[in-house]
Scaffold this active site. Structure first.
Site, PDB file in Angstrom:
ATOM      1  N   GLY A  88      50.465 108.145   6.199  1.00  0.00           N
ATOM      2  CA  GLY A  88      51.800 108.046   6.768  1.00  0.00           C
ATOM      3  C   GLY A  88      51.863 108.495   8.210  1.00  0.00           C
ATOM      4  O   GLY A  88      52.903 109.003   8.651  1.00  0.00           O
ATOM      5  N   ARG A  96      41.968 106.444  15.732  1.00  0.00           N
ATOM      6  CA  ARG A  96      41.318 107.409  16.620  1.00  0.00           C
ATOM      7  C   ARG A  96      40.384 108.337  15.859  1.00  0.00           C
ATOM      8  O   ARG A  96      39.435 108.880  16.432  1.00  0.00           O
ATOM      9  CB  ARG A  96      42.383 108.225  17.371  1.00  0.00           C
ATOM     10  CG  ARG A  96      43.127 107.409  18.433  1.00  0.00           C
ATOM     11  CD  ARG A  96      43.900 108.313  19.383  1.00  0.00           C
ATOM     12  NE  ARG A  96      44.972 109.031  18.709  1.00  0.00           N
ATOM     13  CZ  ARG A  96      46.198 108.547  18.551  1.00  0.00           C
ATOM     14  NH1 ARG A  96      46.509 107.328  18.993  1.00  0.00           N
ATOM     15  NH2 ARG A  96      47.133 109.269  17.949  1.00  0.00           N
ATOM     16  N   HIS A 131      63.187 109.607  12.229  1.00  0.00           N
ATOM     17  CA  HIS A 131      63.363 110.135  10.876  1.00  0.00           C
ATOM     18  C   HIS A 131      64.310 109.224  10.111  1.00  0.00           C
ATOM     19  O   HIS A 131      64.891 108.280  10.664  1.00  0.00           O
ATOM     20  CB  HIS A 131      63.858 111.578  10.902  1.00  0.00           C
ATOM     21  CG  HIS A 131      62.766 112.588  11.096  1.00  0.00           C
ATOM     22  ND1 HIS A 131      61.751 112.764  10.187  1.00  0.00           N
ATOM     23  CD2 HIS A 131      62.521 113.462  12.106  1.00  0.00           C
ATOM     24  CE1 HIS A 131      60.927 113.712  10.614  1.00  0.00           C
ATOM     25  NE2 HIS A 131      61.370 114.148  11.779  1.00  0.00           N
ATOM     26  N   ASP A 161      63.613 107.340   3.525  1.00  0.00           N
ATOM     27  CA  ASP A 161      62.272 107.822   3.205  1.00  0.00           C
ATOM     28  C   ASP A 161      61.819 107.402   1.812  1.00  0.00           C
ATOM     29  O   ASP A 161      60.703 106.894   1.634  1.00  0.00           O
ATOM     30  CB  ASP A 161      62.222 109.348   3.300  1.00  0.00           C
ATOM     31  CG  ASP A 161      62.252 109.843   4.735  1.00  0.00           C
ATOM     32  OD1 ASP A 161      62.110 109.014   5.654  1.00  0.00           O
ATOM     33  OD2 ASP A 161      62.422 111.054   4.948  1.00  0.00           O
TER      34      ASP A 161
END
Length: 358
Positions: A88, A96, A131, A161
């Site tokens: 997530g 990376r 958010h 969420d």
């Protein structure tokens, strides 16, 4: 380490990269239903929102420093035997680290690689912070939660969420795993909360397309202006929810409130006056008395319960919808399966006791 019981997902191996919010919840759901979930936790993980520790039941926790060759080797070893991976992070973080889908899926062609973010892997906002409240705001659906004279208000984390993010991603994960049984190949799941919440709004969009949804609260009973679909305050400051949409349920509601003959339901011009009458009537008695008045009826009336009260409600008790762990009431996994139900792990891998009032 907790030992998980058999379940419908027994034998499924998942590697979850620790984070906050929707990804740990998704991993918990998989563990509850029998999957073997290994959480990769990094030193100094997120602490402001508690990380995923509260949602780690039934999981195996493996700590690895992803900035070291040894830590990366440990993670790659876990992925080598996994069916799926959940992460997530913002786009680019896994790449990376050398753990992006191009690298891992090339080495493990059957791997299902699930990426859960707010904005998705592409687009101008993809690498920016956000958010739950931000993602939902951009879907065009937040005005449906607004009250006249007040801004929109949403329950924390549930719509974005969990609903648009974790549950949508879990469905995508199951789809990809099912397809891989035929093709022998995994794939990458780009699950964005923005996308998922927008998809969840399809019913509202369908109503709008059919001319059955108005953005004007004065003409839309869902938008907190009608006398029969909203929450109203009782004499003791507690709240009662009314949801009597169908005519027969509306008639039951009004009759039990003492409004006979039953006033018209579908005339928005009369809503303000009737709403004032309903509000005044409900303020005449405390919540407990209204619960008795409407108990067992089809008036579509229920009390607005607190988190402490909900596990003790008779319907919740009958459904065995909560269990105790560490002195806290937790919701049982849903949905209920008849033959291979989910069994959330307790402190030592055992099924925790459900909450009973007897």
């Amino acid at each position: 380490m907790e030992t998980h019981r058999a379940g419908p997902l027994a034998g499924l191996r998942i590697v979850e990269f620790a984070g906050i919010g929707p990804a740990p919840f998704a991993g918990m759901v998989l563990a509850d239903f029998g999957a073997e979930v290994t959480v990769i936790e990094r030193p100094g993980g997120e602490s402001r929102l508690g990380g995923g520790s509260a949602l780690n039941r039934g999981k195996r926790v493996l700590r690895a420093d992803l900035k070291t060759p040894a830590g990366l080797a440990l993670v790659r070893d876990q992925v080598a035997s996994a069916d799926a991976l959940i992460e997530g992070f913002r786009p680019g973080v896994m790449e990376r680290l050398g753990l992006g889908p191009d690298t891992l899926c090339a080495a493990h062609p059957r791997l299902v690689y699930a990426r859960l973010t707010g904005w998705g892997q592409t687009g101008p906002l993809a690498r920016t912070a956000g958010h739950d409240i931000n993602y939902v705001a951009l879907t065009g659906l937040m005005p449906a939660a607004a009250r006249e004279g007040h801004g929109p208000a949403l329950p924390a984390t549930l719509l974005g969420d969990i609903g648009g993010g974790a549950l949508t991603m879990l469905f995508g994960l199951m789809c990809a795993l099912w397809e891989s049984r035929r093709s022998g190949r995994g794939q990458v799941i780009d699950a964005a909360i923005l996308d998922g919440v927008g998809y969840m709004g399809s019913l509202i969009q369908a109503l709008r397309a059919d001319g059955l949804w108005s953005d004007d609260p004065a003409r839309n009973f869902f938008l907190h202006q009608s006398p029969y679909y909203d929450c109203f305050e009782c004499a003791d400051g507690r709240w009662l929810s009314l949801g009597a949409i169908e005519p027969q349920f509306h008639a039951e509601l009004m009759t039990r409130l003492g409004f006979v003959p039953v006033p018209p339901q579908d005339d928005p011009a009369q809503w303000p006056a009737l709403r004032a009458r309903v509000a005044a009537r409900l303020r005449e008695r405390p919540l407990a008395e209204w619960v008795l008045v409407f108990g067992g009826s089809d008036a579509c009336v229920t009390p607005v319960l607190t988190a402490a009260e909900a596990p003790l409600h008779p319907q919740q008790q009958a459904r065995r919808n909560f269990f105790m762990r560490d002195g806290v009431a937790w919701a049982m996994p849903a949905p209920k399966l008849s033959r291979t139900p989910a069994t959330p792990a307790g402190n030592r891998g055992e099924l925790a006791d459900d909450i009973r009032t007897e």
